[in-house]
Scaffold this motif. Structure first.
Motif, PDB file in Angstrom:
ATOM      1  N   GLU A  41      20.350  71.302 -50.012  1.00 55.91           N
ATOM      2  CA  GLU A  41      21.159  71.429 -51.228  1.00 55.91           C
ATOM      3  C   GLU A  41      21.863  70.116 -51.581  1.00 55.91           C
ATOM      4  OE1 GLU A  41      21.355  75.611 -49.308  1.00 55.91           O
ATOM      5  OE2 GLU A  41      21.353  73.525 -48.638  1.00 55.91           O
ATOM      6  N   GLU A  42      22.411  69.456 -50.573  1.00 58.35           N
ATOM      7  CA  GLU A  42      23.162  68.215 -50.807  1.00 58.35           C
ATOM      8  C   GLU A  42      22.402  66.977 -50.353  1.00 58.35           C
ATOM      9  OE1 GLU A  42      25.919  68.363 -52.461  1.00 58.35           O
ATOM     10  OE2 GLU A  42      26.006  70.560 -52.443  1.00 58.35           O
ATOM     11  N   THR A  43      21.254  67.165 -49.700  1.00 54.98           N
ATOM     12  CA  THR A  43      20.613  66.018 -49.048  1.00 54.98           C
ATOM     13  C   THR A  43      19.224  65.673 -49.568  1.00 54.98           C
ATOM     14  OG1 THR A  43      19.784  67.474 -47.292  1.00 54.98           O
ATOM     15  CG2 THR A  43      21.890  66.372 -46.910  1.00 54.98           C
ATOM     16  N   TYR A  44      18.507  66.640 -50.155  1.00 49.99           N
ATOM     17  CA  TYR A  44      17.133  66.329 -50.551  1.00 49.99           C
ATOM     18  C   TYR A  44      17.107  65.589 -51.890  1.00 49.99           C
ATOM     19  CZ  TYR A  44      12.141  66.344 -50.986  1.00 49.99           C
ATOM     20  OH  TYR A  44      10.836  65.907 -51.089  1.00 49.99           O
ATOM     21  N   ARG A  45      16.483  64.423 -51.897  1.00 51.82           N
ATOM     22  CA  ARG A  45      16.349  63.629 -53.125  1.00 51.82           C
ATOM     23  C   ARG A  45      14.881  63.544 -53.520  1.00 51.82           C
ATOM     24  NH1 ARG A  45      15.599  58.108 -54.105  1.00 51.82           N
ATOM     25  NH2 ARG A  45      16.049  57.515 -51.950  1.00 51.82           N
ATOM     26  N   GLY A  46      14.565  63.994 -54.715  1.00 48.51           N
ATOM     27  CA  GLY A  46      13.188  63.964 -55.191  1.00 48.51           C
ATOM     28  C   GLY A  46      12.791  62.611 -55.749  1.00 48.51           C
ATOM     29  N   THR A  47      11.478  62.369 -55.766  1.00 50.58           N
ATOM     30  CA  THR A  47      10.937  61.100 -56.276  1.00 50.58           C
ATOM     31  C   THR A  47       9.778  61.319 -57.241  1.00 50.58           C
ATOM     32  OG1 THR A  47       9.500  60.920 -54.320  1.00 50.58           O
ATOM     33  CG2 THR A  47      11.640  59.805 -54.219  1.00 50.58           C
ATOM     34  N   GLY A  48       9.679  62.524 -57.826  1.00 52.56           N
ATOM     35  CA  GLY A  48       8.653  62.787 -58.826  1.00 52.56           C
ATOM     36  C   GLY A  48       7.270  63.031 -58.287  1.00 52.56           C
ATOM     37  N   ARG A  49       7.154  63.421 -57.034  1.00 47.19           N
ATOM     38  CA  ARG A  49       5.843  63.563 -56.409  1.00 47.19           C
ATOM     39  C   ARG A  49       5.090  64.823 -56.847  1.00 47.19           C
ATOM     40  NH1 ARG A  49       8.096  62.997 -50.489  1.00 47.19           N
ATOM     41  NH2 ARG A  49       5.949  62.917 -49.719  1.00 47.19           N
ATOM     42  N   LEU A  50       5.783  65.777 -57.453  1.00 42.50           N
ATOM     43  CA  LEU A  50       5.133  67.027 -57.878  1.00 42.50           C
ATOM     44  C   LEU A  50       5.378  67.294 -59.361  1.00 42.50           C
ATOM     45  CD1 LEU A  50       6.106  69.276 -54.823  1.00 42.50           C
ATOM     46  CD2 LEU A  50       3.971  68.022 -55.171  1.00 42.50           C
TER      47      LEU A  50
END
Length: 297
Positions: A41-50
């Motif tokens: 919730e507070e830690t996952y950072r997305g990079t547009g992979r999906l």
């Protein structure tokens, strides 16, 4: 703020002891666990992979399924969230997090041990998202039974239907809709390799999931559909306190791993993202063991 990319010591990254017994009635709620699990919730950072993907996640209300759903959304996917009706409170929170990531969330309560419910999830995904190209089957039933003579046919059947039959029904219903480039991810367990004596039915299904996915991977690869597996070790989820483990096992839960602690759902999510993403285009029929270092074949 720490993210999944932050350099850190994995031994001390999370709660490094066992857990207090805190039994819940099944299916259990993440919101009632102490300490609270980290689903990213507070830690996952997305990079547009999906970006633009259309995902179905079972067991999406809590635990590993919740972590996968959050990660998929932050990587750019719309998500259908499958969960048991009794888990509505947790599912509402996941819906909020997916929407905050700017993606569409579809709530789909129901019991995947029912064939029509399982198949209906695929149809719902196609209808609501305009198609389907990513499936993560995470929902599972785990109930410890110390004596095999007390393992009822009813429980054995329900475990098989939830863990194995549902995977078959969902995949069978989905294949006609899956375009080349689609991905299917099954969820096995270290129990499929190192079965605990009190988890006979559960461990059997987890070994079966690995075998089923390896067979499906070979059959579907020529269609451009990749099938792989994530096999977690001990992870802090409601599954453990709602009958998955005996109460007296909780103080030592996860401490026998080489890292000396149980895993957190957020630590499982990157494996699902990797297998879902085109970056793993040559990974087919593989099992990624995310188990804190427990040796497996």
């Amino acid at each position: 703020m720490r993210t999944q990319f932050t350099f850190t010591d994995p031994v001390s990254l999370y709660h490094a002891e066992g857990f207090e017994p805190q039994p819940q009635e099944g299916p259990g709620l993440a919101g009632q666990l102490s300490p609270e699990p980290d689903h990213g919730e507070e830690t996952y950072r997305g990079t547009g992979r999906l970006e633009g993907r259309r995902a179905l996640v079972t067991g999406a209300d809590s635990g590993i399924g919740r972590a996968a759903a959050i990660a998929f959304a932050r990587e750019g996917a719309d998500v259908v969230l499958s969960y048991l009706p009794g888990e509505q409170a947790d599912a509402n929170e996941v819906e909020r997090l997916v929407q905050e990531a700017g993606r569409k969330a579809v709530l789909a309560p129901g019991d995947v041990s029912d064939e029509q419910v399982a198949r209906g999830l695929v149809r719902r995904t196609v209808e609501e998202l305009g198609g389907i190209d990513l499936i993560a089957v995470v929902a599972g039933k785990q109930q410890h039974v110390e004596d095999v003579t007390q393992l009822s046919s009813e429980q054995f059947d329900e475990t098989m239907r939830t863990n194995l039959y549902a995977l078959h029904w969902i995949v069978q219903e989905a294949v006609p809709h899956l375009p080349p480039g689609s991905t299917i991810i099954g969820t096995s367990s270290v129990q499929g390799y190192q079965p605990s004596p009190n988890l006979v039915d559960y461990a059997t299904t987890k070994a079966g999931i690995t075998t089923m996915c390896k067979a499906l991977a070979q059959q579907l690869a020529p269609k451009g559909i990749r099938v792989n597996v994530v096999a977690p070790g001990p992870v802090w989820t409601p599954l453990q306190v709602s009958g998955g483990q005996p109460d007296d096992a909780m103080p030592s839960f996860g401490t026998s791993t080489p890292l000396g602690r149980a895993g957190q759902p957020a630590e499982m999510a990157p494996a699902y993202v990797f297998l879902a993403s085109p970056e793993s285009s040559y990974v087919v029929g593989e099992v990624i063991n995310v188990n804190g270092g427990m040796p497996v074949p």
